[in-house]
Design a protein around this motif. Structure first.
Motif, mmCIF file in Angstrom:
data_model
loop_
_atom_site.group_PDB
_atom_site.id
_atom_site.type_symbol
_atom_site.label_atom_id
_atom_site.label_comp_id
_atom_site.label_asym_id
_atom_site.label_seq_id
_atom_site.Cartn_x
_atom_site.Cartn_y
_atom_site.Cartn_z
ATOM 1 N N LEU A 222 35.801 44.148 32.575
ATOM 2 C CA LEU A 222 36.412 45.241 32.381
ATOM 3 C C LEU A 222 37.648 45.356 33.445
ATOM 4 O O LEU A 222 38.731 45.732 32.986
ATOM 5 C CB LEU A 222 35.386 46.411 32.887
ATOM 6 C CG LEU A 222 34.608 46.689 31.915
ATOM 7 C CD1 LEU A 222 33.281 47.520 32.518
ATOM 8 C CD2 LEU A 222 34.839 47.633 30.750
ATOM 9 N N GLN A 223 37.428 45.072 34.496
ATOM 10 C CA GLN A 223 38.677 44.773 35.490
ATOM 11 C C GLN A 223 39.908 43.860 35.168
ATOM 12 O O GLN A 223 40.836 44.456 34.993
ATOM 13 C CB GLN A 223 38.113 44.192 36.909
ATOM 14 C CG GLN A 223 39.191 44.189 38.070
ATOM 15 C CD GLN A 223 38.491 43.573 39.310
ATOM 16 O OE1 GLN A 223 38.025 42.363 39.270
ATOM 17 N NE2 GLN A 223 38.749 44.271 40.285
ATOM 18 N N ARG A 224 39.482 42.842 34.365
ATOM 19 C CA ARG A 224 40.237 41.992 34.042
ATOM 20 C C ARG A 224 41.146 42.583 32.883
ATOM 21 O O ARG A 224 42.393 42.137 32.410
ATOM 22 C CB ARG A 224 39.906 40.447 34.028
ATOM 23 C CG ARG A 224 39.481 39.837 35.124
ATOM 24 C CD ARG A 224 39.154 38.332 34.981
ATOM 25 N NE ARG A 224 37.791 37.965 34.231
ATOM 26 C CZ ARG A 224 36.946 38.171 34.788
ATOM 27 N NH1 ARG A 224 36.629 38.558 36.056
ATOM 28 N NH2 ARG A 224 35.794 37.913 34.045
ATOM 29 N N ARG A 225 40.489 43.497 32.269
ATOM 30 C CA ARG A 225 41.175 44.249 30.934
ATOM 31 C C ARG A 225 41.735 45.296 31.227
ATOM 32 O O ARG A 225 42.456 46.175 30.583
ATOM 33 C CB ARG A 225 40.132 44.124 29.951
ATOM 34 C CG ARG A 225 39.859 42.906 29.162
ATOM 35 C CD ARG A 225 38.519 42.811 28.629
ATOM 36 N NE ARG A 225 38.477 41.540 27.824
ATOM 37 C CZ ARG A 225 38.286 40.376 28.279
ATOM 38 N NH1 ARG A 225 38.210 40.504 29.610
ATOM 39 N NH2 ARG A 225 38.155 39.105 27.705
ATOM 40 N N GLY A 226 41.673 45.809 32.553
ATOM 41 C CA GLY A 226 42.115 47.135 33.010
ATOM 42 C C GLY A 226 41.369 48.243 32.306
ATOM 43 O O GLY A 226 42.051 49.488 32.056
ATOM 44 N N ARG A 227 40.166 48.114 32.062
ATOM 45 C CA ARG A 227 39.366 49.015 31.134
ATOM 46 C C ARG A 227 38.177 49.463 32.075
ATOM 47 O O ARG A 227 37.653 48.943 33.309
ATOM 48 C CB ARG A 227 38.849 48.631 29.920
ATOM 49 C CG ARG A 227 39.745 47.958 28.847
ATOM 50 C CD ARG A 227 39.023 47.360 27.748
ATOM 51 N NE ARG A 227 38.403 48.537 27.094
ATOM 52 C CZ ARG A 227 37.836 48.311 25.680
ATOM 53 N NH1 ARG A 227 38.033 46.949 25.158
ATOM 54 N NH2 ARG A 227 37.323 49.201 24.980
#
Length: 456
Positions: A222-227
């Motif tokens: 999630l963090q790496r996708r900004g979600r």
């Protein structure tokens, strides 16, 4: 091989056997226990312990020399005076005397097994009643977080709900019997992340069951996708939970984390309340914390447990290899159960520093904060005062970051330990789908044993 039909039969049968009126009745009884006064609860606990000890003496030759005609009030004194502390090695070496029926499981008994990640696997015979009781204790813990049957939940554990060869969604199975989405943790990769995140977002579960490592992996994706996802409660269990994992899980899932401590041997059960305190469920087992000589201690010591509900194979004063300490004072939640500090994990998984003293995994986590270039990591002791930091890198991880890890471990943990960073394509989970972030391979290879009193 997995298939929708296989999953349907498996989870349908599981719901039929576990989610019974009897288990609901037991859940209500357990919820009454937590609101008792200390005097009322002490009487309940003494009665449960008395029954276990008398059953062990009657069914297991190892204890046949102990007299059974002691009163309920004397149960704790008899436990500590007559029953030695045992462990996995004791059980493996004394199967005919510490297992019922000469070590042969009866057809009506269930078979539980440890994963054997720190040694030989161990079998435990379980009664049907104990299996149902386990479900009741788990549901009581869920209720502490506001979850009850009928709400939608998701699970991200070791369930084999999709073949590893599958490369397209679905990487999950909808268990209609329990309104539960079971997600394959083996497919929780960069290639499949968007499909899994989208499915969880559409489902909007009231809670997520997960290993700390799988919830952490999801949070990293999630963090790496900004979600972000919005899940009120994440119930974790089966692995140690580390500060760096909890921090990212809270940030990306918006969740309150409620950890559960248990084991295949069913001799201790501790659950985190809504205030974050880890309560020993003292109506599940009689739990002791003992020092190296087997004496009760208020300091850090070995966790030793005596089962209350599995009379098919009553384990008495069983040392798991985990360490903790009692926390004084009441909890704001008002429950009667005592509080312990977070369990530090298996002795054989504790790594040691340059002076030979154990190093807290919680201290190690500081070295990995804000290391956004790492997908997965593991710290392994490979020799005396020698560690290997295994890293599955993300793009942007360079020689600078390798040296940074070494330098910060020397600065914040131990300046004299030998640290080597090793890059890996992957760091596999165990056969049970769990992940060991800290592992002492040197201790395992040299059969290092913890101190304490051990019967011959």
């Amino acid at each position: 091989m997995t298939s929708p039909l296989r999953n349907e039969l498996l989870f349908g049968t599981r719901a039929l056997l576990r989610d019974t009126p009897w288990s609901q009745w037991r859940l209500r009884a357990l919820q009454r226990n937590e609101a008792m006064s200390h005097a009322e609860f002490a009487a309940v606990q003494a009665s449960l312990l008395h029954k276990t000890l008398r059953t062990a003496i009657a069914r297991l030759p190892f204890y046949a020399h102990i007299r059974r005609d002691f009163p309920v009030a004397a149960s704790v004194d008899v436990l500590r005076a007559e029953f030695p502390i045992i462990d996995k090695a004791t059980l493996l070496a004394n199967r005919r005397s510490l297992y019922p029926n000469g070590g042969v499981k009866q057809p009506w008994q269930a078979l539980g097994a440890t994963s054997g990640t720190t040694g030989a696997p161990l079998e435990v015979f379980r009664s049907v009643q104990s299996v149902l009781m386990e479900q009741a204790f788990v549901k009581r813990h869920w209720a502490w977080g506001g979850y009850h049957d009928g709400m939608v939940r998701a699970s991200l554990r070791g369930d084999l709900v999709a073949d590893t060869a599958v490369t397209k969604p679905p990487f999950w199975f909808w268990n209609r019997y329990n309104r539960q989405l079971l997600v394959s943790s083996r497919h929780l990769t960069e290639a499949n992340a968007d499909a899994i995140i989208d499915r969880l977002e559409a489902l909007a579960p009231a809670m997520l069951q997960a290993y700390p490592s799988t919830a952490f992996t999801l949070a990293g994706l999630l963090q790496r996708r900004g979600r972000r996802l919005h899940i009120a409660r994440v119930f974790t269990s089966s692995e140690p939970s580390y500060a760096h994992q909890r921090e990212l899980i809270r940030d990306r899932l918006g969740a309150t984390i409620m950890d559960l401590y248990g084991m295949a041997e069913r001799v201790a059960f501790a659950s985190a309340c809504e205030h974050g305190q880890l309560h020993v469920n003292a109506d599940y087992a009689y739990v002791e914390i003992v020092d190296g000589d087997g004496r009760p201690t208020d300091g850090e010591g070995d966790v030793v447990g005596t089962t209350f509900h599995n009379h098919a194979m009553p384990l008495v004063r069983y040392r798991m290899g985990d360490r903790s300490r009692w926390k004084p004072g009441p909890c704001p939640c008002g429950r009667v159960f005592p509080i312990i500090e977070g369990v530090s994990g298996k002795y054989l998984d504790a790594i040691t520093g340059s002076d030979g003293a154990p190093v807290s995994p919680s201290v190690l986590t500081f070295a990995f904060k804000r290391m956004d270039q790492i997908r997965k990591s593991q710290v392994a002791q490979v020799g005396p005062a020698s560690w290997e930091v295994r890293v599955v890198p993300l793009p942007g991880f360079t020689a600078f970051h390798q040296q940074y890890l070494i330098d910060i471990i020397h600065r914040m943990v131990d300046p004299h330990v030998l640290v080597k960073v090793v890059l890996r394509d992957d760091l596999p989970n165990t056969a049970a789908g769990k992940f060991r972030w800290v592992v002492n391979e040197y201790a395992n290879n040299n059969v290092l044993q913890p101190p304490g009193n051990r019967p011959e």
